[in-house]
Scaffold this active site. Structure first.
Site, PDB file in Angstrom:
ATOM      1  N   LYS A  40       0.840  -1.206   0.000  1.00  0.00           N
ATOM      2  CA  LYS A  40       0.000   0.000   0.000  1.00  0.00           C
ATOM      3  C   LYS A  40       0.872   1.251   0.000  1.00  0.00           C
ATOM      4  O   LYS A  40       0.613   2.210  -0.734  1.00  0.00           O
ATOM      5  CB  LYS A  40      -0.948  -0.009   1.210  1.00  0.00           C
ATOM      6  CG  LYS A  40      -2.071  -1.037   1.092  1.00  0.00           C
ATOM      7  CD  LYS A  40      -2.870  -1.231   2.392  1.00  0.00           C
ATOM      8  CE  LYS A  40      -3.933  -2.314   2.220  1.00  0.00           C
ATOM      9  NZ  LYS A  40      -4.704  -2.614   3.450  1.00  0.00           N
ATOM     10  N   GLN A  73      -4.493  -1.044   9.778  1.00  0.00           N
ATOM     11  CA  GLN A  73      -4.478  -2.386   9.186  1.00  0.00           C
ATOM     12  C   GLN A  73      -5.056  -3.407  10.164  1.00  0.00           C
ATOM     13  O   GLN A  73      -4.694  -3.435  11.341  1.00  0.00           O
ATOM     14  CB  GLN A  73      -3.042  -2.758   8.783  1.00  0.00           C
ATOM     15  CG  GLN A  73      -2.912  -4.063   8.035  1.00  0.00           C
ATOM     16  CD  GLN A  73      -3.571  -4.058   6.641  1.00  0.00           C
ATOM     17  OE1 GLN A  73      -3.713  -3.017   6.008  1.00  0.00           O
ATOM     18  NE2 GLN A  73      -3.977  -5.213   6.174  1.00  0.00           N
ATOM     19  N   ASP A 103     -10.866   3.532   4.767  1.00  0.00           N
ATOM     20  CA  ASP A 103     -11.332   2.155   4.651  1.00  0.00           C
ATOM     21  C   ASP A 103     -12.852   2.037   4.585  1.00  0.00           C
ATOM     22  O   ASP A 103     -13.376   0.942   4.383  1.00  0.00           O
ATOM     23  CB  ASP A 103     -10.874   1.378   5.900  1.00  0.00           C
ATOM     24  CG  ASP A 103      -9.784   0.384   5.563  1.00  0.00           C
ATOM     25  OD1 ASP A 103      -9.731  -0.065   4.413  1.00  0.00           O
ATOM     26  OD2 ASP A 103      -9.011   0.060   6.470  1.00  0.00           O
TER      27      ASP A 103
HETATM   28  N1  GUN Z   1      -6.883  -6.350   6.401  1.00  0.00           N
HETATM   29  C1  GUN Z   1      -7.199  -7.068   5.297  1.00  0.00           C
HETATM   30  N2  GUN Z   1      -7.827  -6.281   4.390  1.00  0.00           N
HETATM   31  C2  GUN Z   1      -7.917  -5.053   4.937  1.00  0.00           C
HETATM   32  C3  GUN Z   1      -8.471  -3.818   4.480  1.00  0.00           C
HETATM   33  O1  GUN Z   1      -9.037  -3.702   3.381  1.00  0.00           O
HETATM   34  N3  GUN Z   1      -8.365  -2.783   5.350  1.00  0.00           N
HETATM   35  C4  GUN Z   1      -7.772  -2.911   6.561  1.00  0.00           C
HETATM   36  N4  GUN Z   1      -7.721  -1.828   7.353  1.00  0.00           N
HETATM   37  N5  GUN Z   1      -7.258  -4.027   7.010  1.00  0.00           N
HETATM   38  C5  GUN Z   1      -7.322  -5.104   6.199  1.00  0.00           C
END
Ligand code: GUN
Length: 291
Positions: free
Chosen positions: A53, A97, A120
């Site tokens: 990311k 995350q 998110d």
């Molecule tokens: N863990 C796995 N996928 C995601 C996501 O799309 N956002 C976040 N914050 N954590 C994740």
């Protein structure tokens, strides 16, 4: 018949190009988008996702502010980091995350994210708007990416029957809302659903977000259906989806592969959300747009 394989890498590349152009416009206005990232714990997959990311954000010109608090941090310590990001004018989107270590209450952390910085789409306010069918400013990245794959592949949604397997807050639930909002007739399934294959065979659009590698075989698929595979299990060091491709490909009309299907879209949609939040809060004043 053999399914058309939906190329998530190509679709994600075109979303990233669009986002990059918007980053350029905002930066020229003195509002370079910024993404705050919180990674807490020792989950290896999370560390990989966060690294990817960060890399993509920087390629697109988005500034990244990454924090890695220790794995034994308290809920309050993580909330403090988020609250400081809420106040930081250079941060437009905040990503915590998941999963967080067991001692941390994820709901309390997510609720600390300012709704207008919720990259998110997991804040209860944004989720609530989506559930009400109102235009939600941001939507959880993986389901938003799945919808984009459907749209750009020309898969019809109006009046179609959709089945979503999985009821998580991050994928299954928002996915079902998005499909309802796109005029599908939606059934949500989960580990307690009776006769899952029969329910799945009613689907024109089948979304598998179960986390059980290869579980979805031809038995679960109506001929010609669109099968979206959200699975990301690691098997012998290789990424495996929930769909048994060899079995399903001859039956389905469309299929997203793993890797190279939904995965690249999740990251592209995070960038899209961050830039939309930046534009809405301090850029052109334009409301967030669809990619
Ligand atoms: N863990 C796995 N996928 C995601 C996501 O799309 N956002 C976040 N914050 N954590 C994740």
């Amino acid at each position: 018949m053999s399914a058309l394989i939906i190329d998530g890498r190509a679709v994600a590349a075109s979303v990233r190009e669009e986002v990059k152009a918007r980053v350029g416009e905002l930066t020229a206005l003195g509002a370079r988008p910024g993404l705050g990232v919180v990674l807490c714990g020792d989950d290896a997959a999370s560390a990989t996702y966060v690294r990817l990311k960060g890399q993509v954000a920087e390629e697109l010109g988005i500034r990244v502010d990454e924090r890695r608090p220790p794995a034994d941090s308290s809920t309050e310590a993580i909330r403090e980091i988020v609250l400081a990001m809420d106040e930081d004018d250079g941060i437009d989107g905040i990503l915590v995350q998941l999963p967080l270590p067991a001692q941390i209450d994820p709901d309390a952390v997510m609720a600390a994210v300012r709704p207008d910085k919720d990259a998110d789409g997991l804040h209860p306010l944004n989720f609530g708007l989506l559930a009400q069918g109102a235009p939600a400013p941001v939507v959880s990245c993986t389901p938003a990416g799945c919808m984009e794959l459907l749209r750009r592949s020309g898969v019809p949604t109006r009046g179609s029957r959709a089945v979503v397997i999985g009821r998580s807050a991050i994928v299954g639930r928002p996915m079902a809302m998005l499909l309802v909002n796109a005029d599908c007739t939606v059934t949500m399934c989960h580990s307690r659903t009776a006769d899952l294959p029969a329910v799945c065979r009613t689907a024109d659009i089948l979304v598998a977000a179960i986390g059980r590698p290869g579980m979805i075989t031809a038995d679960y698929v109506k001929p010609g259906a669109c099968v979206i595979d959200v699975g990301t299990s690691s098997v012998d060091g290789k990424l495996r989806g929930d769909v048994d491709r060899a079995s399903v490909e001859p039956v389905a009309g469309w299929l997203t592969p793993v890797p190279g299907g939904v995965g690249p879209m999740t990251i592209a949609m995070l960038m899209h959300n961050t830039v939309s939040l930046c534009a809405a809060r301090r850029g052109s004043g334009q409301p967030p747009t669809r990619p």
